[in-house]
Scaffold this active site. Structure first.
Site, PDB file in Angstrom:
ATOM      1  N   LYS A 183       0.830  -1.214   0.000  1.00 22.92           N
ATOM      2  CA  LYS A 183       0.000   0.000   0.000  1.00 22.92           C
ATOM      3  C   LYS A 183       0.858   1.253   0.000  1.00 22.92           C
ATOM      4  O   LYS A 183       0.629   2.179  -0.776  1.00 22.92           O
ATOM      5  CB  LYS A 183      -0.908   0.009   1.246  1.00 22.92           C
ATOM      6  CG  LYS A 183      -1.613   1.340   1.461  1.00 22.92           C
ATOM      7  CD  LYS A 183      -2.488   1.343   2.699  1.00 22.92           C
ATOM      8  CE  LYS A 183      -1.804   1.716   3.969  1.00 22.92           C
ATOM      9  NZ  LYS A 183      -1.505   3.149   4.137  1.00 22.92           N
ATOM     10  N   ASN A 184       1.844   1.301   0.892  1.00 20.46           N
ATOM     11  CA  ASN A 184       2.601   2.547   1.059  1.00 20.46           C
ATOM     12  C   ASN A 184       3.559   2.829  -0.105  1.00 20.46           C
ATOM     13  O   ASN A 184       4.128   3.916  -0.177  1.00 20.46           O
ATOM     14  CB  ASN A 184       3.376   2.537   2.383  1.00 20.46           C
ATOM     15  CG  ASN A 184       2.447   2.801   3.555  1.00 20.46           C
ATOM     16  OD1 ASN A 184       1.264   3.094   3.366  1.00 20.46           O
ATOM     17  ND2 ASN A 184       2.971   2.693   4.760  1.00 20.46           N
ATOM     18  N   ARG A 206      -4.573  10.775   4.685  1.00 16.90           N
ATOM     19  CA  ARG A 206      -3.537  11.804   4.801  1.00 16.90           C
ATOM     20  C   ARG A 206      -2.526  11.761   3.663  1.00 16.90           C
ATOM     21  O   ARG A 206      -1.961  12.780   3.272  1.00 16.90           O
ATOM     22  CB  ARG A 206      -2.784  11.630   6.109  1.00 16.90           C
ATOM     23  CG  ARG A 206      -3.563  11.949   7.343  1.00 16.90           C
ATOM     24  CD  ARG A 206      -2.664  11.777   8.543  1.00 16.90           C
ATOM     25  NE  ARG A 206      -1.379  12.437   8.305  1.00 16.90           N
ATOM     26  CZ  ARG A 206      -1.144  13.715   8.508  1.00 16.90           C
ATOM     27  NH1 ARG A 206      -2.067  14.482   8.989  1.00 16.90           N
ATOM     28  NH2 ARG A 206       0.038  14.235   8.250  1.00 16.90           N
ATOM     29  N   ARG A 250       0.949  14.588  13.427  1.00 17.32           N
ATOM     30  CA  ARG A 250       1.395  14.334  12.051  1.00 17.32           C
ATOM     31  C   ARG A 250       1.335  15.566  11.142  1.00 17.32           C
ATOM     32  O   ARG A 250       0.558  15.614  10.184  1.00 17.32           O
ATOM     33  CB  ARG A 250       0.584  13.197  11.428  1.00 17.32           C
ATOM     34  CG  ARG A 250       0.800  11.893  12.126  1.00 17.32           C
ATOM     35  CD  ARG A 250       0.046  10.768  11.490  1.00 17.32           C
ATOM     36  NE  ARG A 250       0.742  10.146  10.387  1.00 17.32           N
ATOM     37  CZ  ARG A 250       0.275   9.083   9.743  1.00 17.32           C
ATOM     38  NH1 ARG A 250      -0.864   8.561  10.075  1.00 17.32           N
ATOM     39  NH2 ARG A 250       0.952   8.559   8.760  1.00 17.32           N
ATOM     40  N   VAL A 253       2.645  18.494   8.268  1.00 20.84           N
ATOM     41  CA  VAL A 253       3.277  18.383   6.945  1.00 20.84           C
ATOM     42  C   VAL A 253       4.247  19.549   6.714  1.00 20.84           C
ATOM     43  O   VAL A 253       4.589  19.866   5.590  1.00 20.84           O
ATOM     44  CB  VAL A 253       2.236  18.307   5.795  1.00 20.84           C
ATOM     45  CG1 VAL A 253       1.476  17.003   5.839  1.00 20.84           C
ATOM     46  CG2 VAL A 253       1.283  19.496   5.816  1.00 20.84           C
ATOM     47  N   LEU A 257       7.385  19.846   7.063  1.00 23.62           N
ATOM     48  CA  LEU A 257       8.651  19.553   6.374  1.00 23.62           C
ATOM     49  C   LEU A 257       8.449  19.421   4.862  1.00 23.62           C
ATOM     50  O   LEU A 257       9.342  19.763   4.075  1.00 23.62           O
ATOM     51  CB  LEU A 257       9.300  18.291   6.955  1.00 23.62           C
ATOM     52  CG  LEU A 257       9.625  18.367   8.452  1.00 23.62           C
ATOM     53  CD1 LEU A 257      10.144  17.037   8.978  1.00 23.62           C
ATOM     54  CD2 LEU A 257      10.661  19.469   8.720  1.00 23.62           C
ATOM     55  N   ASP A 312       4.836   0.712  12.108  1.00 28.80           N
ATOM     56  CA  ASP A 312       3.635   0.053  11.588  1.00 28.80           C
ATOM     57  C   ASP A 312       3.511  -1.411  12.033  1.00 28.80           C
ATOM     58  O   ASP A 312       2.512  -2.063  11.728  1.00 28.80           O
ATOM     59  CB  ASP A 312       3.595   0.139  10.054  1.00 28.80           C
ATOM     60  CG  ASP A 312       3.184   1.520   9.573  1.00 28.80           C
ATOM     61  OD1 ASP A 312       2.769   2.349  10.402  1.00 28.80           O
ATOM     62  OD2 ASP A 312       3.280   1.775   8.351  1.00 28.80           O
ATOM     63  N   ARG A 322      -8.648  -0.285   4.636  1.00 32.32           N
ATOM     64  CA  ARG A 322      -7.759   0.707   4.038  1.00 32.32           C
ATOM     65  C   ARG A 322      -6.407   0.081   3.710  1.00 32.32           C
ATOM     66  O   ARG A 322      -5.699   0.583   2.842  1.00 32.32           O
ATOM     67  CB  ARG A 322      -7.522   1.876   5.007  1.00 32.32           C
ATOM     68  CG  ARG A 322      -8.710   2.796   5.188  1.00 32.32           C
ATOM     69  CD  ARG A 322      -8.320   4.002   6.008  1.00 32.32           C
ATOM     70  NE  ARG A 322      -6.993   4.443   5.600  1.00 32.32           N
ATOM     71  CZ  ARG A 322      -6.039   4.879   6.419  1.00 32.32           C
ATOM     72  NH1 ARG A 322      -6.261   4.965   7.696  1.00 32.32           N
ATOM     73  NH2 ARG A 322      -4.871   5.242   5.957  1.00 32.32           N
TER      74      ARG A 322
HETATM   75  C1  UD1 Z   1       4.480   6.951   6.539  1.00 35.47           C
HETATM   76  C2  UD1 Z   1       3.622   5.745   6.319  1.00 35.47           C
HETATM   77  C3  UD1 Z   1       3.064   5.243   7.637  1.00 35.47           C
HETATM   78  C4  UD1 Z   1       4.188   5.016   8.636  1.00 35.47           C
HETATM   79  C5  UD1 Z   1       5.097   6.229   8.730  1.00 35.47           C
HETATM   80  C6  UD1 Z   1       6.347   5.985   9.566  1.00 35.47           C
HETATM   81  C7  UD1 Z   1       2.736   6.109   4.091  1.00 35.47           C
HETATM   82  C8  UD1 Z   1       1.557   6.440   3.254  1.00 35.47           C
HETATM   83  N1  UD1 Z   1       2.522   6.102   5.414  1.00 35.47           N
HETATM   84  O1  UD1 Z   1       3.635   7.971   7.085  1.00 35.47           O
HETATM   85  O2  UD1 Z   1       2.372   4.012   7.397  1.00 35.47           O
HETATM   86  O3  UD1 Z   1       3.658   4.757   9.907  1.00 35.47           O
HETATM   87  O4  UD1 Z   1       5.534   6.644   7.415  1.00 35.47           O
HETATM   88  O5  UD1 Z   1       7.063   4.916   9.067  1.00 35.47           O
HETATM   89  O6  UD1 Z   1       3.802   5.820   3.593  1.00 35.47           O
HETATM   90  N2  UD1 Z   1       6.725  14.794  10.731  1.00 35.47           N
HETATM   91  C9  UD1 Z   1       6.836  16.144  10.992  1.00 35.47           C
HETATM   92  N3  UD1 Z   1       6.676  17.031   9.971  1.00 35.47           N
HETATM   93  C10 UD1 Z   1       6.416  16.623   8.686  1.00 35.47           C
HETATM   94  C11 UD1 Z   1       6.310  15.249   8.427  1.00 35.47           C
HETATM   95  C12 UD1 Z   1       6.476  14.343   9.470  1.00 35.47           C
HETATM   96  O7  UD1 Z   1       7.079  16.544  12.134  1.00 35.47           O
HETATM   97  O8  UD1 Z   1       6.272  17.490   7.796  1.00 35.47           O
HETATM   98  C13 UD1 Z   1       6.892  13.810  11.845  1.00 35.47           C
HETATM   99  C14 UD1 Z   1       5.614  13.019  12.131  1.00 35.47           C
HETATM  100  O9  UD1 Z   1       4.761  13.699  13.010  1.00 35.47           O
HETATM  101  C15 UD1 Z   1       6.171  11.750  12.746  1.00 35.47           C
HETATM  102  C16 UD1 Z   1       7.499  11.554  12.000  1.00 35.47           C
HETATM  103  O10 UD1 Z   1       7.810  12.816  11.413  1.00 35.47           O
HETATM  104  O11 UD1 Z   1       6.442  11.940  14.123  1.00 35.47           O
HETATM  105  C17 UD1 Z   1       7.478  10.512  10.918  1.00 35.47           C
HETATM  106  O12 UD1 Z   1       6.351  10.694  10.103  1.00 35.47           O
HETATM  107  P1  UD1 Z   1       6.348  10.369   8.544  1.00 35.47           P
HETATM  108  O13 UD1 Z   1       7.502   9.493   8.209  1.00 35.47           O
HETATM  109  O14 UD1 Z   1       6.195  11.633   7.786  1.00 35.47           O
HETATM  110  O15 UD1 Z   1       5.018   9.537   8.397  1.00 35.47           O
HETATM  111  P2  UD1 Z   1       4.129   9.492   7.098  1.00 35.47           P
HETATM  112  O16 UD1 Z   1       4.993   9.720   5.918  1.00 35.47           O
HETATM  113  O17 UD1 Z   1       2.905  10.321   7.285  1.00 35.47           O
END
Ligand code: UD1
Length: 422
Positions: free
Chosen positions: A22-23, A93, A122, A124, A126, A307, A399
């Site tokens: 999926k991811n 998301r 979570r 965005v 970054l 995960d 999902r």
């Molecule tokens: C992806 C995966 C999800 C998995 C996660 C961590 C997909 C669709 N989803 O989610 O299944 O659990 O990676 O392996 O691939 N963060 C910030 N700012 C940002 C972005 C992230 O502070 O702009 C923080 C988040 O809050 C979290 C950490 O970074 O604490 C990691 O999150 P991230 O790797 O971005 O998770 P996703 O990409 O949403």
């Protein structure tokens, strides 16, 4: 809304096939926006998040054809709109992944801000900061990210404050069509990031360093059509392995890749599982023994994946001995713990850690889940509980797990899906 009814006590035994990841599928399908012509993506899992992605692209005017062999053909040349609306983004998301491709290819994007989420805040930020460093102008108004790139994005040296999977993917996709070279430092190393990079390269992108923490992208003029098969789902694989370990069973998983699962296989071996791997299969045999509890600390790849945290919490709750699981990636990702406590699990949360004292026994209770992996962990707990457990709100499972009840039935589990009113 459907629910699952699971009668515990059966040791899983049999063979199943693992679906596409999926991811990886989500960024790859959205990455088709970067192409000038149609792309065909194979091994796409049948999941609710995939339907949402195709609807998101369809609403932009992209032409989509789904074939019977898990393949999807996406032709972005018919695109008429560059908006991702709230009603879809709020359900998934990962919709934020259209931002980088839209901006790079069409110079404009309006993407709804994702709403709150059951597993922490979570943000965005970054993603947005990286795009701004590449020259994008970004405003947030009326709940939407409104981004434009003027004369096009420019390559930049990006230092990520934190490892983010979708953040790395968004910026990598944007950089493929930017002018000049982009370097992403502290990049995510997840196999899904590597799969996306390989796919983009097959469309004509110039990406190196994927799988390391420094990804280098030389921008190109355009990207063209390709045929690409998505890699196997390592989290689905891990979930069925834990299910087999908890039930003291024996399974063979086919069409998967053990190389992506080292940290998980290591923990399963520590729990007492006998594991063998081949080119595209993994077998696990508990020889009828109860698993031993394992200590875990989640962290970005190649460390133990967040995960898989909920599934191992379920395992520890019936395993021999005490153990701790520390969650370092997401805050507030222990929503499954309270539900497992209702099934009799001896679990305690202290800060970002859950302490377990294996009871050896769980009892059936009505439970419901708040996120995808938490739902899966409740299904696993139900497989070993005395009596019939009812798992509600299983739309979370749909999902991310293709045909979960059929696959578990194939392994001998007593599980059925019924409408919630039944
Ligand atoms: C992806 C995966 C999800 C998995 C996660 C961590 C997909 C669709 N989803 O989610 O299944 O659990 O990676 O392996 O691939 N963060 C910030 N700012 C940002 C972005 C992230 O502070 O702009 C923080 C988040 O809050 C979290 C950490 O970074 O604490 C990691 O999150 P991230 O790797 O971005 O998770 P996703 O990409 O949403």
């Amino acid at each position: 809304m459907d629910k699952l009814i699971i009668t515990g006590g059966v040791s899983l035994d049999g063979e199943i096939r693992i679906s596409g990841a999926k991811n990886a599928a989500l960024p790859i399908l959205m990455g088709a926006l970067l192409s000038d012509s149609a792309v065909r993506v194979g091994n796409v899992p049948h999941l609710h998040d995939i339907t949402t992605t195709l609807e998101l692209l369809g609403r932009m005017g992209v032409t989509i054809t789904v074939d019977e062999r898990s393949g999807v053909v996406i032709d972005p040349s018919t695109l008429t709109d560059t908006e991702a609306a709230y009603d879809l983004v709020k359900t998934m998301r990962a919709s934020i992944l259209v931002l980088g491709p839209l901006l790079a290819k069409f110079g404009t994007a309006d993407v709804s801000l994702p709403g709150g989420c059951a597993i922490g805040s979570r943000p965005v930020d970054l993603h947005l900061r990286g795009l701004e460093q590449m020259g994008a102008k970004i405003k947030v108004e009326n709940g939407y990210i409104r981004a434009t790139s003027g004369n096009g994005l420019k390559g930049a040296h990006l230092m990520m404050d934190q490892v983010t999977v979708t953040g790395t993917e968004n910026l990598m996709m944007a950089a493929t069509l930017a002018k000049g070279r982009t370097i992403i430092e502290n990049a995510a190393r997840e196999p899904e990031v590597v799969d996306l990079a390989n796919y983009l390269n097959s469309m004509g992108a110039e990406i190196t360093g994927m799988g390391t923490s420094k990804i280098i992208i030389n921008g190109v003029e355009s990207l063209g059509g390709t045929q690409y098969d998505i890699l196997p789902d390592r989290i689905e694989t891990g979930t069925y392995l834990v299910a087999a370990a908890m039930t003291r069973g024996k399974v063979k998983l086919k069409d998967t890749d053990a190389n992506q699962l080292e940290s998980v296989l290591l923990k399963l071996k520590e729990a007492g599982a006998d594991i063998a791997v081949g080119n595209d299969w993994i077998t696990l045999d508990m020889h009828g023994k109860r698993p031993k509890a394992v200590n875990i600390r989640t962290a970005p790849y190649p460390a133990f994946p967040t995960d898989m945290q909920a599934q191992f919490t379920a395992l520890n709750s019936v395993a021999e001995g005490s153990a701790t699981i520390a969650e370092t990636v997401f805050e507030n990702r222990f929503m499954h713990v309270q539900e497992m406590q209702r099934m009799g699990a001896d679990l305690q949360i202290q800060g970002n850690t859950v302490l377990s004292n294996g009871e050896g026994r769980l009892t059936a209770a009505p439970v419901m889940a708040t996120d995808l992996r938490a739902s899966a962990s409740l299904v696993l707990a139900a497989l070993v509980a005395d009596g019939a457990t009812v798992v509600e709100r299983i739309y979370h499972i749909d999902r991310g797990y293709e045909c979960i009840e059929e696959k578990l039935q194939q392994l001998g589990a007593k599980i059925r899906r019924v409408p919630s009113s039944a």
